[in-house]
Design a protein around this motif. Structure first.
Motif, PDB file in Angstrom:
ATOM      1  N   MET A  95       0.837  -1.157   0.000  1.00 18.03           N
ATOM      2  CA  MET A  95       0.000   0.000   0.000  1.00 18.03           C
ATOM      3  C   MET A  95       0.902   1.247   0.000  1.00 18.03           C
ATOM      4  O   MET A  95       1.783   1.376   0.832  1.00 18.03           O
ATOM      5  CB  MET A  95      -0.874  -0.041   1.249  1.00 18.03           C
ATOM      6  CG  MET A  95      -1.724   1.161   1.411  1.00 18.03           C
ATOM      7  SD  MET A  95      -2.677   0.931   2.912  1.00 18.03           S
ATOM      8  CE  MET A  95      -4.191   1.532   2.383  1.00 18.03           C
ATOM      9  N   THR A  96       0.665   2.131  -0.952  1.00 17.16           N
ATOM     10  CA  THR A  96       1.439   3.364  -1.031  1.00 17.16           C
ATOM     11  C   THR A  96       0.528   4.542  -0.679  1.00 17.16           C
ATOM     12  O   THR A  96      -0.671   4.514  -0.951  1.00 17.16           O
ATOM     13  CB  THR A  96       2.008   3.564  -2.452  1.00 17.16           C
ATOM     14  OG1 THR A  96       0.939   3.674  -3.341  1.00 17.16           O
ATOM     15  CG2 THR A  96       2.940   2.445  -2.825  1.00 17.16           C
ATOM     16  N   SER A  97       1.128   5.503  -0.092  1.00 19.83           N
ATOM     17  CA  SER A  97       0.354   6.713   0.228  1.00 19.83           C
ATOM     18  C   SER A  97       0.929   7.881  -0.565  1.00 19.83           C
ATOM     19  O   SER A  97       2.100   7.911  -0.898  1.00 19.83           O
ATOM     20  CB  SER A  97       0.387   6.989   1.726  1.00 19.83           C
ATOM     21  OG  SER A  97       1.714   7.208   2.142  1.00 19.83           O
ATOM     22  N   LYS A  98       0.086   8.804  -0.853  1.00 20.33           N
ATOM     23  CA  LYS A  98       0.477   9.954  -1.655  1.00 20.33           C
ATOM     24  C   LYS A  98       0.339  11.212  -0.787  1.00 20.33           C
ATOM     25  O   LYS A  98      -0.708  11.453  -0.194  1.00 20.33           O
ATOM     26  CB  LYS A  98      -0.430  10.057  -2.876  1.00 20.33           C
ATOM     27  CG  LYS A  98      -0.045  11.117  -3.838  1.00 20.33           C
ATOM     28  CD  LYS A  98      -0.949  11.056  -5.054  1.00 20.33           C
ATOM     29  CE  LYS A  98      -0.540  12.061  -6.081  1.00 20.33           C
ATOM     30  NZ  LYS A  98      -1.399  11.996  -7.247  1.00 20.33           N
ATOM     31  N   MET A  99       1.408  11.988  -0.710  1.00 21.52           N
ATOM     32  CA  MET A  99       1.378  13.200   0.083  1.00 21.52           C
ATOM     33  C   MET A  99       1.139  14.377  -0.853  1.00 21.52           C
ATOM     34  O   MET A  99       1.806  14.503  -1.878  1.00 21.52           O
ATOM     35  CB  MET A  99       2.696  13.412   0.826  1.00 21.52           C
ATOM     36  CG  MET A  99       2.689  14.680   1.651  1.00 21.52           C
ATOM     37  SD  MET A  99       4.279  15.126   2.344  1.00 21.52           S
ATOM     38  CE  MET A  99       4.468  13.917   3.608  1.00 21.52           C
ATOM     39  N   ILE A 100       0.187  15.205  -0.502  1.00 18.75           N
ATOM     40  CA  ILE A 100      -0.115  16.399  -1.294  1.00 18.75           C
ATOM     41  C   ILE A 100       0.262  17.615  -0.456  1.00 18.75           C
ATOM     42  O   ILE A 100      -0.190  17.773   0.668  1.00 18.75           O
ATOM     43  CB  ILE A 100      -1.604  16.454  -1.668  1.00 18.75           C
ATOM     44  CG1 ILE A 100      -1.965  15.237  -2.520  1.00 18.75           C
ATOM     45  CG2 ILE A 100      -1.919  17.747  -2.392  1.00 18.75           C
ATOM     46  CD1 ILE A 100      -3.434  15.128  -2.808  1.00 18.75           C
TER      47      ILE A 100
END
Length: 128
Positions: free
Chosen positions: A1-6
């Motif tokens: 699972m990858t998370s994306k930082m905005i």
């Protein structure tokens, strides 16, 4: 699972100062006594500076000399300011104030410009 930082950068904001009324009355000279003294002792100079601050040519008020009974530039600036800032009023009242209270009219317009002047600071960022 990858998370994306905005990441978002701060955006310029303007504080709304909308009002349908003038910020000060036509005879509220005690709000800025030095300014009003300048207007009463040297109205042409004061009118030119106020015109420049409003974004119009510096010497535009000097054309009032050729206007006759009603000072056309003073009245036009007052009408323009009412339209730009959404201030209630009528051309009849603008005409009366411009004709009989010229220095007070310029003082009121100058106070309104200062009151409604909103500084916006732009921040730029570089992508690396």
């Amino acid at each position: 699972m990858t998370s994306k930082m905005i990441v978002t950068q701060p955006q310029p904001m303007m504080e709304a100062r909308d009002s349908e009324e003038w910020g000060s009355g036509i005879c509220d000279c005690f709000e800025d006594i030095p300014q009003c003294c300048f207007a009463f002792w040297c109205c042409p100079c004061f009118a030119c500076i106020t015109s420049r601050d409003y974004g119009e040519p510096l010497c535009l008020p000097m054309l009032d000399i050729f206007g006759g009974t009603i000072p056309p530039i003073t009245m036009s600036m007052r009408v323009s300011m009412r339209q730009r800032y959404g201030i209630r009023g009528s051309m009849c009242m603008d005409c009366l104030f411009s004709t009989f209270c010229t220095a007070c009219t310029w003082c009121q317009m100058s106070r309104e410009i200062k009151r409604r002047k909103i500084a916006i600071v732009m921040v730029s960022a570089k992508n690396t």
